[in-house]
Design a protein around this motif. Sequence first.
Motif, PDB file in Angstrom:
ATOM      1  N   LEU A  68      68.855 -26.275 104.267  1.00  0.00           N
ATOM      2  CA  LEU A  68      68.439 -24.974 104.763  1.00  0.00           C
ATOM      3  C   LEU A  68      69.637 -24.039 104.674  1.00  0.00           C
ATOM      4  CD1 LEU A  68      66.232 -23.263 106.237  1.00  0.00           C
ATOM      5  CD2 LEU A  68      67.201 -24.125 108.378  1.00  0.00           C
ATOM      6  N   VAL A  69      69.456 -22.891 103.996  1.00  0.00           N
ATOM      7  CA  VAL A  69      70.582 -21.975 103.798  1.00  0.00           C
ATOM      8  C   VAL A  69      70.371 -20.613 104.467  1.00  0.00           C
ATOM      9  CG1 VAL A  69      71.397 -23.078 101.678  1.00  0.00           C
ATOM     10  CG2 VAL A  69      69.716 -21.206 101.548  1.00  0.00           C
ATOM     11  N   GLY A  70      69.216 -20.401 105.071  1.00  0.00           N
ATOM     12  CA  GLY A  70      69.014 -19.123 105.744  1.00  0.00           C
ATOM     13  C   GLY A  70      67.557 -18.854 106.035  1.00  0.00           C
ATOM     14  N   ALA A  71      67.328 -17.642 106.528  1.00  0.00           N
ATOM     15  CA  ALA A  71      65.977 -17.196 106.857  1.00  0.00           C
ATOM     16  C   ALA A  71      65.953 -15.674 106.803  1.00  0.00           C
ATOM     17  CB  ALA A  71      65.585 -17.688 108.247  1.00  0.00           C
ATOM     18  N   ASP A  72      64.759 -15.124 106.653  1.00  0.00           N
ATOM     19  CA  ASP A  72      64.617 -13.677 106.719  1.00  0.00           C
ATOM     20  C   ASP A  72      63.254 -13.315 107.273  1.00  0.00           C
ATOM     21  OD1 ASP A  72      62.758 -13.122 104.306  1.00  0.00           O
ATOM     22  OD2 ASP A  72      64.369 -14.293 103.418  1.00  0.00           O
ATOM     23  N   SER A  73      63.143 -12.077 107.747  1.00  0.00           N
ATOM     24  CA  SER A  73      61.906 -11.566 108.317  1.00  0.00           C
ATOM     25  C   SER A  73      61.900 -10.055 108.196  1.00  0.00           C
ATOM     26  CB  SER A  73      61.782 -11.967 109.793  1.00  0.00           C
ATOM     27  OG  SER A  73      60.666 -11.345 110.386  1.00  0.00           O
ATOM     28  N   ASP A  74      60.776  -9.493 107.780  1.00  0.00           N
ATOM     29  CA  ASP A  74      60.666  -8.038 107.702  1.00  0.00           C
ATOM     30  C   ASP A  74      60.728  -7.398 109.083  1.00  0.00           C
ATOM     31  OD1 ASP A  74      60.461  -8.135 104.955  1.00  0.00           O
ATOM     32  OD2 ASP A  74      58.270  -7.999 104.935  1.00  0.00           O
ATOM     33  N   ALA A  75      60.496  -8.178 110.142  1.00  0.00           N
ATOM     34  CA  ALA A  75      60.495  -7.641 111.502  1.00  0.00           C
ATOM     35  C   ALA A  75      61.906  -7.412 112.044  1.00  0.00           C
ATOM     36  CB  ALA A  75      59.724  -8.577 112.430  1.00  0.00           C
ATOM     37  N   PHE A  76      62.931  -7.932 111.325  1.00  0.00           N
ATOM     38  CA  PHE A  76      64.320  -7.808 111.773  1.00  0.00           C
ATOM     39  C   PHE A  76      65.205  -7.464 110.586  1.00  0.00           C
ATOM     40  CE2 PHE A  76      62.219 -10.347 114.895  1.00  0.00           C
ATOM     41  CZ  PHE A  76      62.772  -9.941 116.095  1.00  0.00           C
ATOM     42  N   ALA A  77      66.268  -6.709 110.846  1.00  0.00           N
ATOM     43  CA  ALA A  77      67.201  -6.350 109.777  1.00  0.00           C
ATOM     44  C   ALA A  77      67.956  -7.564 109.259  1.00  0.00           C
ATOM     45  CB  ALA A  77      68.189  -5.287 110.268  1.00  0.00           C
ATOM     46  N   ARG A  78      68.250  -8.507 110.172  1.00  0.00           N
ATOM     47  CA  ARG A  78      69.035  -9.692 109.795  1.00  0.00           C
ATOM     48  C   ARG A  78      68.557 -10.898 110.579  1.00  0.00           C
ATOM     49  NH1 ARG A  78      73.540  -7.349 111.336  1.00  0.00           N
ATOM     50  NH2 ARG A  78      74.293  -9.026 112.623  1.00  0.00           N
ATOM     51  N   VAL A  79      68.591 -12.059 109.918  1.00  0.00           N
ATOM     52  CA  VAL A  79      68.342 -13.341 110.582  1.00  0.00           C
ATOM     53  C   VAL A  79      69.483 -14.267 110.180  1.00  0.00           C
ATOM     54  CG1 VAL A  79      66.754 -15.273 110.895  1.00  0.00           C
ATOM     55  CG2 VAL A  79      65.827 -12.991 110.416  1.00  0.00           C
ATOM     56  N   GLU A  80      70.137 -14.865 111.183  1.00  0.00           N
ATOM     57  CA  GLU A  80      71.271 -15.754 110.919  1.00  0.00           C
ATOM     58  C   GLU A  80      71.040 -17.101 111.586  1.00  0.00           C
ATOM     59  OE1 GLU A  80      74.771 -13.855 112.428  1.00  0.00           O
ATOM     60  OE2 GLU A  80      74.609 -12.148 111.049  1.00  0.00           O
ATOM     61  N   MET A  81      71.614 -18.155 110.983  1.00  0.00           N
ATOM     62  CA  MET A  81      71.610 -19.474 111.618  1.00  0.00           C
ATOM     63  C   MET A  81      72.874 -19.599 112.457  1.00  0.00           C
ATOM     64  SD  MET A  81      70.167 -22.174 108.782  1.00  0.00           S
ATOM     65  CE  MET A  81      71.595 -22.065 107.735  1.00  0.00           C
ATOM     66  N   HIS A  82      72.698 -20.100 113.672  1.00  0.00           N
ATOM     67  CA  HIS A  82      73.835 -20.275 114.579  1.00  0.00           C
ATOM     68  C   HIS A  82      73.757 -21.647 115.244  1.00  0.00           C
ATOM     69  CE1 HIS A  82      75.064 -15.832 115.495  1.00  0.00           C
ATOM     70  NE2 HIS A  82      74.854 -16.028 114.214  1.00  0.00           N
ATOM     71  N   MET A  83      74.892 -22.041 115.812  1.00  0.00           N
ATOM     72  CA  MET A  83      74.973 -23.243 116.626  1.00  0.00           C
ATOM     73  C   MET A  83      75.662 -22.887 117.929  1.00  0.00           C
ATOM     74  SD  MET A  83      76.869 -26.806 115.793  1.00  0.00           S
ATOM     75  CE  MET A  83      77.284 -27.907 117.109  1.00  0.00           C
ATOM     76  N   LEU A 116      68.012 -19.784 115.252  1.00  0.00           N
ATOM     77  CA  LEU A 116      68.083 -18.589 114.422  1.00  0.00           C
ATOM     78  C   LEU A 116      68.341 -17.404 115.340  1.00  0.00           C
ATOM     79  CD1 LEU A 116      65.005 -19.042 112.033  1.00  0.00           C
ATOM     80  CD2 LEU A 116      67.406 -19.576 111.563  1.00  0.00           C
ATOM     81  N   MET A 117      69.185 -16.496 114.914  1.00  0.00           N
ATOM     82  CA  MET A 117      69.414 -15.245 115.640  1.00  0.00           C
ATOM     83  C   MET A 117      68.706 -14.132 114.876  1.00  0.00           C
ATOM     84  SD  MET A 117      71.135 -15.803 118.399  1.00  0.00           S
ATOM     85  CE  MET A 117      71.442 -14.107 118.842  1.00  0.00           C
ATOM     86  N   PHE A 118      67.799 -13.452 115.561  1.00  0.00           N
ATOM     87  CA  PHE A 118      67.044 -12.338 114.982  1.00  0.00           C
ATOM     88  C   PHE A 118      67.684 -11.039 115.488  1.00  0.00           C
ATOM     89  CE2 PHE A 118      64.166 -15.889 114.947  1.00  0.00           C
ATOM     90  CZ  PHE A 118      63.490 -15.751 113.740  1.00  0.00           C
ATOM     91  N   MET A 119      68.212 -10.241 114.552  1.00  0.00           N
ATOM     92  CA  MET A 119      68.993  -9.068 114.936  1.00  0.00           C
ATOM     93  C   MET A 119      68.380  -7.780 114.411  1.00  0.00           C
ATOM     94  SD  MET A 119      72.583 -10.592 115.246  1.00  0.00           S
ATOM     95  CE  MET A 119      73.128 -12.094 114.479  1.00  0.00           C
ATOM     96  N   LYS A 120      68.462  -6.758 115.263  1.00  0.00           N
ATOM     97  CA  LYS A 120      68.009  -5.407 114.941  1.00  0.00           C
ATOM     98  C   LYS A 120      66.518  -5.365 114.603  1.00  0.00           C
ATOM     99  CE  LYS A 120      72.500  -3.839 113.775  1.00  0.00           C
ATOM    100  NZ  LYS A 120      73.188  -2.651 113.939  1.00  0.00           N
ATOM    101  N   ARG A 121      65.722  -5.444 115.661  1.00  0.00           N
ATOM    102  CA  ARG A 121      64.263  -5.333 115.549  1.00  0.00           C
ATOM    103  C   ARG A 121      63.888  -4.077 114.767  1.00  0.00           C
ATOM    104  NH1 ARG A 121      62.104  -6.246 121.479  1.00  0.00           N
ATOM    105  NH2 ARG A 121      64.088  -7.306 121.558  1.00  0.00           N
ATOM    106  N   GLN A 122      62.951  -4.211 113.866  1.00  0.00           N
ATOM    107  CA  GLN A 122      62.532  -3.082 113.046  1.00  0.00           C
ATOM    108  C   GLN A 122      61.353  -2.315 113.635  1.00  0.00           C
ATOM    109  OE1 GLN A 122      64.423  -2.312 109.986  1.00  0.00           O
ATOM    110  NE2 GLN A 122      65.611  -3.509 111.456  1.00  0.00           N
ATOM    111  N   GLY A 123      60.789  -2.830 114.714  1.00  0.00           N
ATOM    112  CA  GLY A 123      59.652  -2.188 115.367  1.00  0.00           C
ATOM    113  C   GLY A 123      59.377  -2.894 116.673  1.00  0.00           C
ATOM    114  N   PRO A 124      58.449  -2.360 117.464  1.00  0.00           N
ATOM    115  CA  PRO A 124      58.157  -2.980 118.761  1.00  0.00           C
ATOM    116  C   PRO A 124      57.505  -4.351 118.608  1.00  0.00           C
ATOM    117  CG  PRO A 124      56.678  -1.116 118.349  1.00  0.00           C
ATOM    118  CD  PRO A 124      57.647  -1.170 117.216  1.00  0.00           C
ATOM    119  N   LEU A 125      57.883  -5.258 119.497  1.00  0.00           N
ATOM    120  CA  LEU A 125      57.286  -6.596 119.571  1.00  0.00           C
ATOM    121  C   LEU A 125      57.086  -6.929 121.037  1.00  0.00           C
ATOM    122  CD1 LEU A 125      59.390  -8.661 116.997  1.00  0.00           C
ATOM    123  CD2 LEU A 125      56.983  -8.054 116.799  1.00  0.00           C
TER     124      LEU A 125
END
Length: 155
Positions: A68-83, A116-125
């Motif tokens: 696994l090398v990453g993730a993405d989502s249109d709902a967030f500007a960035r998605v990162e893997m963290h520990m 996963l860290m979901f950063m900078k929401r692109q809209g309301p959730l």
Amino acid sequence: MATDRRETRWQASPHRLIPGLLALLLMTGTAHAEGLTVTDARLSLMPGDTPGAGYFHLHNGGDAPVTLVGADSDAFARVEMHMSMNKDGMASMKPISELTIDPGETLDFAPKGYHLMFMKRQGPLGMGDKVDVTLDFADDTRLPVVFDVVSPASL
């Protein structure tokens, strides 16, 4: 008379759909691709623009390791893997660039561990919403997963 038979067959046929519909309902919250299975995908979200955390179980049912090398989502500007870690009583987290899952193994993304860290929401959730996320693997496999938005208190 032929019309009557077709109508009778059509009226009976929805009963044949029930097992398939039940199976589809049971698979909600589960994603599959090339031996990979994701279950219990949840996105813990706080109010405001604070980052969200993604948790799930990733099982490699294939016969080769996957990375696994990453993730993405249109709902967030960035998605990162963290520990997350705790050293000398101090909680911290660090970014992770890749995680390898051996055949038959399950990698748990859970509080106080990988997430996963979901950063900078692109809209309301809001709680109960669904968020489309794509997990990316080193072999260019992309696995779409639907995350349920939950309260941090539910974890």
